[in-house]
Design an enzyme around this catalytic site. Structure first.
Site, PDB file in Angstrom:
ATOM      1  CG  HIS A   9      -4.468  -0.340   5.808  1.00 36.94           C
ATOM      2  ND1 HIS A   9      -3.141  -0.559   5.516  1.00 36.94           N
ATOM      3  CD2 HIS A   9      -4.545  -0.359   7.164  1.00 36.94           C
ATOM      4  CE1 HIS A   9      -2.452  -0.705   6.634  1.00 36.94           C
ATOM      5  NE2 HIS A   9      -3.294  -0.588   7.643  1.00 36.94           N
ATOM      6  CD  GLU A  28      -4.014   1.066   0.455  1.00 36.23           C
ATOM      7  OE1 GLU A  28      -2.837   1.403   0.306  1.00 36.23           O
ATOM      8  OE2 GLU A  28      -4.608   1.154   1.557  1.00 36.23           O
ATOM      9  CB  CYS A  69       1.256  -1.438   4.069  1.00 41.02           C
ATOM     10  SG  CYS A  69      -0.293  -2.351   4.258  1.00 41.02           S
ATOM     11  CB  CYS A  90      -2.591  -2.571   0.985  1.00 40.39           C
ATOM     12  SG  CYS A  90      -3.530  -2.013   2.443  1.00 40.39           S
TER      13      CYS A  90
END
Length: 149
Positions: A53, A55, A83, A86
């Site tokens: 992801h 992040e 999420c 993260c």
């Protein structure tokens, strides 16, 4: 130090992710001194990595650059509510401030769902500002998924 928004740069990363066929989420990580340490967008498909992801990618890059697993005083700008995975990484990295765009009622981990920062086992809770360029971020995601259907 004068305040500066990095959401436009995060949106640029989200658009680049969409062009690569990735879910359009972008992130920019700024160090305590105001230096951009890392910027990237989702790369889960490209890297065949469910943890890639935006992040996570920028946290990894910034930690390599600083030579530390913690990023005190750092700011993270991301186009979508992180999420739970993260959010946990943001906490573990001791990021000071999280700025994000669109809420994610289905998969979010900050104000929705798991609410990681409110959990009693969360070691560090960043200051959170949400709704920054939320409509632009949301529109990018909507357009991406409409094209996929």
């Amino acid at each position: 130090m004068e305040f500066q928004s990095y959401m436009l740069a995060a949106l640029d990363e989200a658009r680049a992710a969409a062009r690569r066929g990735e879910v359009p989420v972008g992130a920019v990580l700024v160090g305590a001194d105001g230096t951009v340490l890392a910027r990237d967008g989702n790369r889960t498909r490209e890297l065949s990595d469910p943890t890639a992801h935006a992040e996570i990618l920028v946290i990894r890059q910034a930690c390599r650059i600083t030579g530390s697993e913690r990023l005190p005083g750092a700011q993270l700008w991301v186009t979508l509510e992180p999420c739970p995975m993260c959010a946990a990484a943001i906490s573990a990295a001791r990021i000071a401030t999280l700025y994000y765009g669109a809420d994610d009622a289905r998969m979010g981990g900050v104000l929705h769902g798991a609410r990681v920062f409110n959990h009693p086992q969360c070691h560090h809770k960043p200051i959170v500002y949400n709704g920054i360029s939320a409509s632009v971020s949301s529109d990018l995601l909507t357009e991406f998924f409409v094209q996929r259907r």
